[in-house]
Write an enzyme that holds these catalytic residues in place. Structure first.
Site, mmCIF file in Angstrom:
data_model
loop_
_atom_site.group_PDB
_atom_site.id
_atom_site.type_symbol
_atom_site.label_atom_id
_atom_site.label_comp_id
_atom_site.label_asym_id
_atom_site.label_seq_id
_atom_site.Cartn_x
_atom_site.Cartn_y
_atom_site.Cartn_z
ATOM 1 N N TYR A 143 0.825 -1.212 0.000
ATOM 2 C CA TYR A 143 0.000 0.000 0.000
ATOM 3 C C TYR A 143 0.860 1.264 0.000
ATOM 4 C CZ TYR A 143 -3.980 -3.020 1.252
ATOM 5 O OH TYR A 143 -4.938 -3.992 1.273
ATOM 6 N N LYS A 192 3.472 -15.375 2.724
ATOM 7 C CA LYS A 192 3.391 -16.137 1.466
ATOM 8 C C LYS A 192 4.842 -16.439 1.087
ATOM 9 C CE LYS A 192 0.967 -17.697 -2.061
ATOM 10 N NZ LYS A 192 0.103 -18.892 -1.932
ATOM 11 N N ASP A 252 -10.825 -8.419 8.035
ATOM 12 C CA ASP A 252 -12.234 -8.313 7.648
ATOM 13 C C ASP A 252 -12.903 -9.690 7.651
ATOM 14 O OD1 ASP A 252 -12.196 -5.610 7.409
ATOM 15 O OD2 ASP A 252 -12.824 -5.543 5.308
#
Ligand code: NAD
Length: 358
Positions: A143, A192, A252
């Site tokens: 981001y 990951k 979320d």
């Protein structure tokens, strides 16, 4: 008498002032019951600050926050400001305040209250005992990396860069281990590492730090597997620590286990004990000013503040017990009520929870 602590209170927009008023009621009640002492200082932020001061994050507000031990925030935003230019949008203030206060992690508990198990889309037996915390890195990763467009052989290309330094990983991983030590002593580090270089650095750093916390059981989970396991065995997780984008998505997903946005608290932490505490939900313009908002997310944010910033475990436990007790007795605001005609208003719910704090 305990030392007086200072809380900066930012009510914000929409239902923000309504839910924050109930949280302040809880703060006053814990002063009476436990002998703690707080001063609260209110400041403008978000849409209301744009209207009154011409900027979402006025300098005075920042100073109030910086001089406080913790910040309690309601919510910001609303349709009135949606079409403003970027610097005059409430959300820009949110990014600004996190940066200015050096908040690099976001903590989101997801607790399933037994009496609300039916509000979730998952089967009650899968949810049984779910009580986890997602610790998300907030200021690094894709981001915030370099982004640009360029012409390539196949036409225009877009590039987002994901970067993490060892120091950025270390500080949040230490924080996550410390939180795990205060809970059930289990940490899942999510990455990951089979594909991403930043994830390999993340995992190496976690493994290097882990021996300093021998009492915490560590597992590494690949992010895609974690997304599945959260739905399959949510109760087996205690603390989950992960980088920014993975944390955005997983927090979320974890939030939805509990069934209602009006119940979810969060904390954003920097170095040390300073933190900004807020409900996960937004300003809910559709129900603002009608006394319909559920104040529990903001009230539970106060419990989180007591635990993480002040170390007032007794008062934090009492708030959480009071919320559970009031729900067990069948009291509901409209968002979680089956029979809406019997739903309580925001202030009625706040009053009941305050009275249940002992
Ligand atoms: P929202 O969370 O405000 O509302 C989503 C839905 O949930 C609405 O139907 C709302 O009525 C309901 N809801 C939310 N909180 C509730 C509560 N406490 N009790 C009962 N019902 C509740 O999300 P949205 O509608 O996408 O966004 C509205 C505004 O809030 C936007 O301007 C958005 O930018 C802003 N927002 C702010 C924050 C923040 O301040 N941190 C976070 C998210 C969204």
């Amino acid at each position: 008498m305990a030392e007086t602590k200072k809380i900066a209170v930012i009510a914000g927009d929409g239902i923000g002032p309504e839910v924050v008023a109930e949280a302040e009621k809880i703060i006053r009640r814990t002063e009476e019951v436990f002998g703690y002492s707080f001063t609260t200082e209110h400041a403008l932020f978000g849409g209301i600050a744009i209207d009154e001061k011409g900027t979402p994050l006025p300098e005075e507000t920042l100073q109030v926050c910086k001089s406080a031990d913790a910040v309690l925030l309601g919510a910001v935003g609303g349709p009135k400001w949606d079409n403003n230019s970027k610097e005059l949008r409430p959300e820009t203030g949110l990014l600004g305040i996190r940066k200015e206060l050096g908040l690099f992690s976001n903590l989101r508990p997801a607790v399933v209250f037994d009496c609300l198990k039916d509000a979730s889309t998952l089967k009650p037996e899968v949810l049984e005992g779910t009580d986890l915390m997602v610790v998300r890195e907030l200021t690094g990763g894709i981001y915030f990396g370099e982004k640009f467009r360029r012409e390539g052989a196949g036409g225009e290309e877009a590039v987002d860069t994901c970067a993490y330094s060892t120091a950025e990983v270390e500080r949040i991983v230490h924080q996550a281990f410390e939180i795990a030590q205060k809970r059930r002593k289990k940490l899942a580090s999510v990455d990951k590492a089979n594909v991403l270089e930043t994830s390999r650095l993340w995992r190496e750093t976690v493994n290097r730090i882990a021996p300093q916390y021998p009492d915490v059981e560590l597992e590494h989970v690949l992010v895609d597997n974690c997304a599945m396991q959260l739905l399959r065995r949510p109760s087996s997780f205690d603390v989950i620590v992960t980088e920014n984008m993975f944390g955005d998505i997983l927090s979320d997903e974890a939030a939805m286990l509990t069934g209602s946005i009006g119940m979810l608290s969060s904390a954003s932490m920097g170095e040390g004990a300073f933190g900004l505490y807020e409900p996960v939900h937004g300003s809910a313009p559709d129900i603002a000013g009608q006394g319909l908002a559920n104040p529990i997310a903001t009230i539970l944010s106060v419990a989180l503040m007591y635990r993480l910033t002040f170390g007032y475990e007794d008062a934090a436990d009492a708030i959480e017990r009071a919320v559970a007790e009031v729900l067990d007795e069948g009291h509901r605001t409209a968002d979680i009520a089956v029979d809406k005609s019997k739903a309580l208003s925001t202030t009625e719910m706040g009053d009941l929870i305050a009275a249940a704090i002992r």
